[in-house]
Write a protein that holds these residues in place. Structure first.
Motif, PDB file in Angstrom:
ATOM      1  N   GLY A 203    -103.615  29.090 -15.500  1.00 60.86           N
ATOM      2  CA  GLY A 203    -104.219  30.336 -15.944  1.00 60.86           C
ATOM      3  C   GLY A 203    -103.553  30.959 -17.153  1.00 60.86           C
ATOM      4  O   GLY A 203    -104.034  31.973 -17.668  1.00 60.86           O
ATOM      5  N   LEU A 204    -102.461  30.369 -17.639  1.00 64.29           N
ATOM      6  CA  LEU A 204    -101.744  30.939 -18.775  1.00 64.29           C
ATOM      7  C   LEU A 204    -102.329  30.450 -20.097  1.00 64.29           C
ATOM      8  O   LEU A 204    -102.827  29.332 -20.191  1.00 64.29           O
ATOM      9  N   PRO A 205    -102.247  31.279 -21.139  1.00 61.59           N
ATOM     10  CA  PRO A 205    -102.727  30.850 -22.461  1.00 61.59           C
ATOM     11  C   PRO A 205    -101.979  29.603 -22.935  1.00 61.59           C
ATOM     12  O   PRO A 205    -100.780  29.455 -22.707  1.00 61.59           O
ATOM     13  N   LYS A 206    -102.675  28.706 -23.628  1.00 61.70           N
ATOM     14  CA  LYS A 206    -102.092  27.438 -24.064  1.00 61.70           C
ATOM     15  C   LYS A 206    -101.612  27.478 -25.505  1.00 61.70           C
ATOM     16  O   LYS A 206    -101.010  26.528 -25.992  1.00 61.70           O
ATOM     17  N   GLY A 207    -101.914  28.547 -26.204  1.00 64.47           N
ATOM     18  CA  GLY A 207    -101.629  28.618 -27.626  1.00 64.47           C
ATOM     19  C   GLY A 207    -100.165  28.730 -27.960  1.00 64.47           C
ATOM     20  O   GLY A 207     -99.306  28.596 -27.086  1.00 64.47           O
TER      21      GLY A 207
END
Length: 357
Positions: free
Chosen positions: A43-47
């Motif tokens: 669920g965490l941003p991948k950027g």
């Protein structure tokens, strides 16, 4: 303890079994810190992310660049300070120390150190977990990687030495005697030189990486803190806190081209990716200085938080991230506007910053 923290604690315990050394897992991790469990990683941003070492709380804050928000806090050990990444961004390295922090200017005898806490923690940026710890000698403060990421050059503050560590084996290949209180470490982009700033002597120790020896010393002024090279390795910029100067050194001869007297107490330094600008934090000056590297002149000053120290620049050069120690936050600067645009709350006494694309 929350279920999320409990899951992360189990993950840390498993990772400890696969460290390069046989010393105990880094003690002193902050209790109650939030962190990303394996179940929540999806669920965490991948950027791109920014990693911030928090010296007093014993953890690393992870900031999502796109949203400008903190997304995880990773307990790592005692006194995390210097922080860098592997060339491919798969690992973040953070210096840990069992030496007890002393107030500036204190003449009191040092408190007993905890040798088991010394090392460099290795964070797996995919799992957001501490995957290993490297033994790198006593009281590591700052360090730099070789351009290919195969070696780490470490300042051992209380021992007045610099360690050269092979990353693959986790072994110390050499220990070099340097000046009193070594702190800043920088590797030239061509990989030929390592600069180690020594607070106690006002010197830069210049290491020849081909020979793994100290080639010479360079006097740069009171309490040198950090160094950074232009991308073409033609010049280096060295900050001196007590001297109130930034010394410009030309390579390969290591001659002093200019000494700039600046406002504040020069601390951290980073070079823009295009090499046209150097950015210097000023500690109690509360600002970031902008230096034109063609003219070697200060052309602007950007107000940030209290006692800025660690600083990182984005790969496109458009943003700076600055650790403000007393206010427990990170300033985000738009380099085109030369203005602080926001701040992100992090852990206690943020020290170092690294950008991971």
């Amino acid at each position: 303890m929350t279920r999320r923290v409990a899951l992360f604690a189990l993950l840390l315990a498993s990772a400890a079994c696969h460290r390069h050394d046989e010393s105990p897992a880094p003690p002193g991790a902050a209790s109650g810190a939030s962190s990303a469990s394996a179940a929540s990683l999806s669920g965490l941003p991948k950027g791109p992310r920014v990693y911030v070492s928090n010296e007093a709380s014993g953890d690393v804050t992870v900031i999502d660049v796109t949203s400008g928000k903190a997304i995880a806090t990773l307990p790592v050990g005692k006194r995390p300070r210097g922080i860098q990444r592997s060339p491919d961004g798969s690992r973040v390295y953070v210096a840990l120390s069992g030496a007890v922090a002393a107030p500036p200017g204190s003449n009191a005898p040092p408190a007993p150190s905890d040798p088991s806490a010394h090392g460099i923690g290795v964070i797996d940026t995919t799992r957001l977990a501490v995957a290993a710890r490297l033994g790198v000698g006593s009281d590591p403060e700052q360090f730099a990687l070789s351009p290919d990421g195969s070696k780490i050059y470490v300042s051992n503050e209380d021992a007045a030495t610099a360690s050269i560590v092979d990353v693959a084996s986790g072994k110390i290949e050499a220990t070099l005697k340097v000046g009193e209180e070594p702190e800043g470490v920088a590797t030239s982009p061509d990989g030929k030189w390592v600069y180690v700033t020594c607070e106690g002597t006002g010197m830069v120790e210049i290491v020849d990486t081909a020979k793994s020896t100290v080639d010479r010393e360079l006097s740069v002024g009171g309490r040198p803190r950090a160094a950074a090279f232009l991308p073409d390795s033609s010049k280096a910029y060295v900050t001196s806190e007590n001297g109130g100067t930034v010394t410009v050194v030309t390579l390969p001869g290591h001659g002093i081209a200019r000494v700039m007297n600046v406002e504040g107490r020069p601390m951290g330094v980073v070079i823009a990716p295009d090499g046209k600008t150097a950015y210097v934090t000023t500690g109690r000056g509360g600002s970031v200085l902008v230096i034109d590297t063609a003219k070697d002149e200060v052309v602007a000053s950007i107000k940030v938080g209290d006692r800025p120290w660690g600083i990182a620049v984005s790969p496109d050069g458009r943003a700076l991230y600055v650790a403000n120690g007393p206010s427990d936050d990170v300033s985000i600067i738009d380099t085109a506007l030369r203005k602080e645009t926001s701040r992100v709350k992090v852990g206690s006494k943020p020290w170092g910053v690294v950008y991971v694309p």
